[in-house]
Design a protein around this motif. Structure first.
Motif, short mmCIF file in Angstrom:
data_model
loop_
_atom_site.label_atom_id
_atom_site.label_comp_id
_atom_site.label_asym_id
_atom_site.label_seq_id
_atom_site.Cartn_x
_atom_site.Cartn_y
_atom_site.Cartn_z
N GLN A 73 11.15 26.73 -34.67
CA GLN A 73 9.75 26.81 -34.52
C GLN A 73 9.17 27.81 -35.50
O GLN A 73 8.24 27.68 -36.35
N LYS A 74 9.38 29.30 -35.22
CA LYS A 74 8.92 30.40 -36.04
C LYS A 74 9.33 30.37 -37.36
O LYS A 74 8.35 30.72 -38.06
N LEU B 191 6.70 38.27 -41.24
CA LEU B 191 8.08 38.46 -41.24
C LEU B 191 8.37 39.05 -39.69
O LEU B 191 9.41 38.44 -39.31
N LEU B 192 7.86 40.23 -39.79
CA LEU B 192 8.14 40.63 -38.30
C LEU B 192 7.89 39.66 -36.96
O LEU B 192 8.86 39.38 -36.24
N ARG B 193 6.99 38.97 -37.24
CA ARG B 193 6.61 37.99 -35.82
C ARG B 193 7.36 36.95 -35.79
O ARG B 193 7.34 36.24 -34.76
N SER B 194 8.03 36.67 -37.09
CA SER B 194 8.88 35.23 -37.13
C SER B 194 10.16 35.48 -36.27
O SER B 194 10.87 34.57 -35.85
N MET B 195 10.41 36.93 -36.10
CA MET B 195 11.84 37.15 -35.64
C MET B 195 11.85 37.40 -33.94
O MET B 195 10.80 37.59 -33.41
N GLN B 196 13.08 37.13 -33.49
CA GLN B 196 13.21 37.25 -31.70
C GLN B 196 13.26 38.67 -31.31
O GLN B 196 13.71 39.65 -32.46
N GLN B 197 13.13 38.96 -30.24
CA GLN B 197 13.36 40.16 -29.72
C GLN B 197 14.75 40.55 -29.60
O GLN B 197 15.44 39.54 -28.99
N ALA B 198 15.16 41.56 -29.59
CA ALA B 198 16.68 42.29 -29.41
C ALA B 198 16.83 42.00 -27.76
O ALA B 198 16.13 42.57 -27.00
N ILE B 199 18.22 41.78 -27.46
CA ILE B 199 18.65 41.87 -26.05
C ILE B 199 19.83 42.49 -26.02
O ILE B 199 20.46 42.56 -26.94
N TYR B 200 20.27 42.67 -24.63
CA TYR B 200 21.65 43.02 -24.25
C TYR B 200 22.23 42.14 -23.59
O TYR B 200 21.66 41.34 -22.69
N GLU C 258 -21.39 29.30 -34.50
CA GLU C 258 -20.44 27.94 -34.95
C GLU C 258 -19.30 27.84 -34.21
O GLU C 258 -18.84 28.95 -33.62
N TYR C 259 -18.64 26.64 -34.50
CA TYR C 259 -17.25 26.48 -33.95
C TYR C 259 -16.12 27.14 -34.81
O TYR C 259 -16.36 26.97 -36.03
N PHE C 260 -15.15 27.70 -34.23
CA PHE C 260 -14.28 28.05 -35.19
C PHE C 260 -12.94 27.69 -34.82
O PHE C 260 -12.42 27.11 -33.60
N GLN C 261 -12.07 27.22 -35.96
CA GLN C 261 -10.74 26.16 -35.75
C GLN C 261 -9.45 27.32 -35.66
O GLN C 261 -9.67 28.40 -36.60
N PHE C 262 -8.67 27.54 -34.96
CA PHE C 262 -7.61 28.37 -34.74
C PHE C 262 -6.31 27.65 -35.56
O PHE C 262 -6.11 26.66 -35.42
N SER C 263 -5.68 28.58 -36.57
CA SER C 263 -4.50 28.13 -37.42
C SER C 263 -3.54 28.93 -36.85
O SER C 263 -3.44 29.97 -37.47
N GLU C 264 -2.72 28.34 -36.09
CA GLU C 264 -1.40 29.20 -35.78
C GLU C 264 -0.52 29.54 -37.00
O GLU C 264 0.02 30.65 -37.07
N GLY C 265 -0.58 28.77 -37.78
CA GLY C 265 0.55 28.98 -39.09
C GLY C 265 -0.10 30.07 -40.04
O GLY C 265 0.57 30.82 -40.53
N ALA C 266 -1.51 29.99 -40.26
CA ALA C 266 -2.13 31.03 -41.08
C ALA C 266 -2.61 32.09 -40.41
O ALA C 266 -2.91 32.99 -41.17
N HIS C 267 -2.52 32.12 -38.89
CA HIS C 267 -3.04 33.13 -38.20
C HIS C 267 -4.24 33.63 -38.50
O HIS C 267 -4.74 34.69 -39.04
#
Length: 470
Positions: free
Chosen positions: A166-167, A213-222, A361-370
């Motif tokens: 998805q990301k 690029l940073l936000r597309s990656m997952q968080q590190a875990i143990y 006015e109304y604003f449309q949110f685009s998740e892909g374009a942030h």
């Protein structure tokens, strides 16, 4: 982290004090590859306590004040640091060759007064002194993970997986809007990410692309299941510091010492979990034990980060209470359907600019374009955009700072100028208007479109009013 009395006491390399350590002795060739290593227990006596600025002053050749020049180890320290700096350059080239990510991010430091209130917030300037320590720590961490893997002993790895489908889809959608393409298909490698990062360094939207690029990656875990470290491009990675500073490091030390003693180590579990695990075979019980500690350490790490952010947010709110009404320049660092988060450029403080403050006015949110895009005007508020805001409200209890958008001067305001408004005031009453009266007068100015269409009502009238205000 371990308690402060331990991390800054027994687990701190104080100068000229013997400390028990677990040594990772490495042999690195001229290509930056670790050709051999060994772990052994030792006693270490630190020769000096140096800050990053001290080390950088020595490495850069600038004159260091009396502190570095004094002492019997000054010349010897300079020689050792010079060799370490040469090693860093070799390892940095190896890091680039394997495709590890290396993004430029701004870290800050809070300077408080004796009362514990923020005096100023300043950026941390990274130099080779920071980087050479990081490269040495990375090399030791890799050796620790490899030692556990070769010994076939379970332990906690530091795992950083690649982007989720998805990301990844959102990232590719965004990159298309800026004319770029991420290689690797459905399974991109760290090198694919690094190539994008290198391409955008000279572009004006470099900060935006790196953030995405940073936000597309997952968080590190143990976790005891080794899946490699995507960001650092390592097949196996663990956390190892000596002296010990974190609990996962302590577990890694216990595994290494167990392997050196040719025995096995299994961390204990809470009573209820242990009773259930012991009913199964020993190997399965050992894996569940490590899995439980991996989940716990990851959760405690997140909780500690949240606690740190909460304290930092409270201090920043206290810092900004005295600045309500002031205007600052900032950059959008987060976009949500309900508004944008803005970080002030000079103060490094983040607050919310609610969508109701963006315009009528109304604003449309685009998740892909942030981004948030106005339906009527098409005005966009995008990640990393620079805007000017005013501090509107500070809620100390909720740890929230709210901003108000400072409107940009339009063509009519620039053409009319303050002189004309003052002339009009002298003509009508001879009084010089203040800022508030000027704004009121501007709102009451006759509208040409309304004069042409005096019967306009309802939605049409609202549309005309919004157009005039914009």
């Amino acid at each position: 982290m371990l308690p402060e009395k331990l991390s800054n006491g027994l687990c701190s390399l104080n100068p000229h004090v013997d400390r028990l350590v677990l040594v990772c002795d490495m042999n690195v060739n001229l290509d930056g590859e670790v050709r051999g290593y060994q772990f052994y227990a030792a006693v270490m006596c630190s020769a000096a306590r140096l800050t990053y600025d001290d080390v950088w002053s020595m490495l850069s050749g600038s004159a260091l004040e009396a502190r570095a020049a004094a002492g019997t180890h000054s010349a010897e320290l300079r020689q050792h640091l010079g060799h370490l700096h040469d090693l860093y350059r070799i390892m940095a080239r190896a890091r680039e060759a394997r495709g590890a990510l290396d993004f430029d991010t701004v870290e800050t430091r809070i300077v408080c007064d004796p009362a514990g209130r923020i005096e100023r917030i300043e950026p941390l300037v990274r130099n080779d002194a920071h980087r050479l320590i990081e490269e040495c720590m990375l090399a030791a961490n890799v050796c620790a993970a490899d030692f556990m893997s070769r010994g076939k002993h379970p332990g906690l790895f530091r795992v950083h997986e690649g982007p989720t489908p998805q990301k990844l889809a959102l990232l590719r959608e965004f990159l298309r809007t800026v004319g770029m393409t991420l290689g690797g298909g459905d399974d991109p490698t760290p090198r694919d990410y690094a190539e994008i990062g290198a391409l955008v360094r000279a572009r004006p939207d470099a900060a935006l692309v790196q953030t995405m690029l940073l936000r597309s990656m997952q968080q590190a875990i143990y976790t005891p299941v080794n899946e490699g470290h995507f960001g650092l491009a390592y097949p196996a990675y663990a956390h190892f510091t000596s002296p010990i500073r974190r609990y996962p490091d302590l577990l890694t030390h216990r595994v290494i010492k167990a392997l050196l003693a040719r025995r096995r180590y299994r961390p204990s579990l809470p009573y209820g979990v242990r009773a259930e695990a012991e009913l199964r075979d020993q190997e399965r019980a050992a894996f569940e034990s490590w899995q439980h500690h991996g989940v716990s350490c990851s959760a405690y790490e997140r909780r500690a980060d949240e606690a740190s952010r909460d304290v930092e947010a409270w201090l920043k709110c206290q810092y900004m209470r005295e600045r309500v009404g002031e205007q600052f320049v900032g950059r959008i660092t987060g976009v949500a359907p309900f508004g944008v988060f803005v970080t002030l450029t000079d103060l490094y403080v983040e607050g919310l600019l609610h969508v109701s403050e963006l315009g009528e006015e109304y604003f449309q949110f685009s998740e892909g374009a942030h981004e948030l895009r106005g339906e009527r005007t098409g005005r966009r508020f995008r990640l990393t955009d620079e805007i000017e805001v005013q501090v509107a409200r500070v809620d100390l209890e909720a740890r929230r700072i709210e901003f108000r958008l400072v409107p940009r001067a339009g063509y009519r305001e620039l053409v009319s100028g303050p002189g004309r408004e003052h002339a009009g005031a002298r003509k009508t009453g001879g009084q010089r208007p203040n800022a508030k009266a000027g704004k009121a007068g501007a709102r009451k100015r006759p509208d040409a479109s309304k004069a042409v269409k005096p019967a306009a009502k309802g939605k049409a009238a609202k549309r005309i009013k919004r157009t005039r205000k914009d």
